[in-house]
Design a protein around this motif. Sequence first.
Motif, PDB file in Angstrom:
ATOM      1  N   LEU A 154     -14.374 -10.560  -3.879  1.00  0.00           N
ATOM      2  CA  LEU A 154     -15.522 -10.193  -3.055  1.00  0.00           C
ATOM      3  C   LEU A 154     -15.290  -8.841  -2.380  1.00  0.00           C
ATOM      4  O   LEU A 154     -16.190  -7.992  -2.334  1.00  0.00           O
ATOM      5  N   LYS A 155     -14.085  -8.638  -1.880  1.00  0.00           N
ATOM      6  CA  LYS A 155     -13.735  -7.355  -1.262  1.00  0.00           C
ATOM      7  C   LYS A 155     -13.815  -6.232  -2.295  1.00  0.00           C
ATOM      8  O   LYS A 155     -14.318  -5.129  -2.005  1.00  0.00           O
ATOM      9  N   TYR A 156     -13.321  -6.503  -3.492  1.00  0.00           N
ATOM     10  CA  TYR A 156     -13.357  -5.554  -4.610  1.00  0.00           C
ATOM     11  C   TYR A 156     -14.803  -5.160  -4.933  1.00  0.00           C
ATOM     12  O   TYR A 156     -15.141  -3.977  -5.056  1.00  0.00           O
ATOM     13  N   TYR A 157     -15.666  -6.173  -5.026  1.00  0.00           N
ATOM     14  CA  TYR A 157     -17.066  -5.929  -5.360  1.00  0.00           C
ATOM     15  C   TYR A 157     -17.789  -5.147  -4.263  1.00  0.00           C
ATOM     16  O   TYR A 157     -18.489  -4.167  -4.536  1.00  0.00           O
ATOM     17  N   PHE A 211     -12.277   5.323  -6.202  1.00  0.00           N
ATOM     18  CA  PHE A 211     -12.216   3.866  -6.083  1.00  0.00           C
ATOM     19  C   PHE A 211     -11.613   3.253  -7.338  1.00  0.00           C
ATOM     20  O   PHE A 211     -10.721   2.391  -7.261  1.00  0.00           O
ATOM     21  N   LYS A 212     -12.089   3.690  -8.507  1.00  0.00           N
ATOM     22  CA  LYS A 212     -11.545   3.161  -9.760  1.00  0.00           C
ATOM     23  C   LYS A 212     -10.066   3.504  -9.911  1.00  0.00           C
ATOM     24  O   LYS A 212      -9.288   2.734 -10.471  1.00  0.00           O
ATOM     25  N   ALA A 213      -9.682   4.688  -9.405  1.00  0.00           N
ATOM     26  CA  ALA A 213      -8.292   5.116  -9.526  1.00  0.00           C
ATOM     27  C   ALA A 213      -7.378   4.442  -8.520  1.00  0.00           C
ATOM     28  O   ALA A 213      -6.152   4.498  -8.660  1.00  0.00           O
ATOM     29  N   GLY A 214      -7.949   3.806  -7.486  1.00  0.00           N
ATOM     30  CA  GLY A 214      -7.132   3.199  -6.450  1.00  0.00           C
ATOM     31  C   GLY A 214      -6.489   4.223  -5.541  1.00  0.00           C
ATOM     32  O   GLY A 214      -5.385   4.016  -5.022  1.00  0.00           O
ATOM     33  N   ALA A 215      -7.171   5.355  -5.336  1.00  0.00           N
ATOM     34  CA  ALA A 215      -6.651   6.423  -4.489  1.00  0.00           C
ATOM     35  C   ALA A 215      -7.338   6.392  -3.135  1.00  0.00           C
ATOM     36  O   ALA A 215      -8.428   5.836  -2.987  1.00  0.00           O
ATOM     37  N   VAL A 216      -6.706   7.008  -2.153  1.00  0.00           N
ATOM     38  CA  VAL A 216      -7.288   7.111  -0.814  1.00  0.00           C
ATOM     39  C   VAL A 216      -8.600   7.890  -0.899  1.00  0.00           C
ATOM     40  O   VAL A 216      -8.658   8.908  -1.577  1.00  0.00           O
ATOM     41  N   PHE A 220      -8.181   0.273  -0.635  1.00  0.00           N
ATOM     42  CA  PHE A 220      -7.942  -0.950   0.150  1.00  0.00           C
ATOM     43  C   PHE A 220      -7.994  -2.226  -0.686  1.00  0.00           C
ATOM     44  O   PHE A 220      -7.371  -3.230  -0.336  1.00  0.00           O
ATOM     45  N   TRP A 221      -8.729  -2.195  -1.777  1.00  0.00           N
ATOM     46  CA  TRP A 221      -8.858  -3.393  -2.616  1.00  0.00           C
ATOM     47  C   TRP A 221      -7.596  -3.660  -3.434  1.00  0.00           C
ATOM     48  O   TRP A 221      -7.358  -4.791  -3.866  1.00  0.00           O
ATOM     49  N   THR A 226      -4.568  -7.311  -6.590  1.00  0.00           N
ATOM     50  CA  THR A 226      -3.335  -7.446  -7.361  1.00  0.00           C
ATOM     51  C   THR A 226      -2.616  -8.748  -7.042  1.00  0.00           C
ATOM     52  O   THR A 226      -2.051  -9.400  -7.930  1.00  0.00           O
ATOM     53  N   GLU A 227      -2.647  -9.165  -5.778  1.00  0.00           N
ATOM     54  CA  GLU A 227      -1.986 -10.410  -5.379  1.00  0.00           C
ATOM     55  C   GLU A 227      -2.836 -11.633  -5.697  1.00  0.00           C
ATOM     56  O   GLU A 227      -2.311 -12.672  -6.107  1.00  0.00           O
TER      57      GLU A 227
END
Length: 458
Positions: A154-157, A211-216, A220-221, A226-227
């Motif tokens: 949900l956070k990811y979305y 966001f897709k790259a997971g960069a600042v 946060f997602w 990942t966990e």
Amino acid sequence: MNENPADLAPELCVLIAAVLGLVNGLFLPRTRQWRVAVICAAGLVAGLAVAGVAATRPDLMAFDAFEIDPVTHVTRIVVFGSTLLVVILAAGQVRDHPRESEHYTLILLSALGTVALGATSDLLVLVAAYLLASIPAYALAGFGKDAPGTEAALKYYLMGALLGVVMLGGVTLLFGVGRGTAYPMLREGFADASPAVVAVGVVALLAGPLFKAGAVPGHFWVPDVTEGAPPAVAAFVTTVPKIGAFAALYRFGAETSPGGWAVLVAVIAAVTMTLGNLAAFGQDNVRRLLAYSTVSQAGYLLVPVAMAGRTDLAEPAVLYYLAAYAVTNVGAFAVVLAAGRDDLAGYTGLLRRSPLLGLSLVVCLLGLVGTPPTAVFVGKVLMFGAALDGGHAWLAVVAAVNTVASVFYYLRWIIPLFGRRTGRPAPRPARGASTVAVVAAVLSVLLGVGSGIALTAS
């Protein structure tokens, strides 16, 4: 302009496999849905073969928005290869699941969106590719109903939707000042536009790819997904979408040359790699450790992206680093899936119990540091060269300091491997995931050793 559908043959192979897999899944009983995994894997292998053939042909533009050049060739091969490894990992996890066939299909559709992200030279297609790469990934992250990953999904979305809307605002603004959406038109329009307006549009546009790259600031997602998601899904979302995001960022920077691009992306790169490394130091959960590791790797990958258009080293640096990172990161997650443990203590004595699996983890973790002769080492050398040649020596220094600092938290995972386990015996490692881990580790070393040949051929 070329409108020959055969130019998109690699993508068509994967799309046909996804459709066939979904249709077959409607009629197969639950115990036989594993056949869909075979269909999807066959489509990916076919896509890889056709992409390899296409890489030997001259560059061209397909359908006036899909560039077929070295960036696209590498994106195709790395995305399809990484996705194939993920499908093999997922096959052992979702076997006999009521929605097993949909799981494989979602992976392939997201991979197709990722390839489109890296190949497009038009803002409108970029938005469509972003959605295709993102929406299946949201479903994958929350695939298990009432599972621990539901909240993370949900956070990811929500974050993806928010930053996607911001990206759309940037597209609208850039369309207005650039008088078009194709990158060549934008390059001409930016020359006559207000630098402040262009800067605002570019910052807003960056929200989606970052966001897709997971960069600042869109990272946060990453630790939560990942966990919380299954390990195979975690491996996918922290590897495959990044490939398309960085290829898209590099292409936009190189082909439109907006003012202040190098400084803006360089600052984001420095903040991203530093934050990722600092957050990884205190992690005892290996999945969260890998999550913050992927954030720091995003920072390193942004260095050659920042140098797009400033040095000839930028393109080989970003492309080689992407290939190196992808295979190494998937290998590390494959070990986590094979071992079935998320705590650092659970890996005590792994080298004694399963020498090949333990050695594969050592190779992958040292590879993420950038230790020779692994592939990431070559990627980092190219990255440093791009920063220095592009006139950003300070960024190379920041990257070097962060690389040295990262050694300490990777060693926190490596050292227990050599210990002796006490208590009850650990479960036997999963065979399929162990095989993927070994293959990934071997590929990482081969890419590093054969870097001279690969870079000369390119």
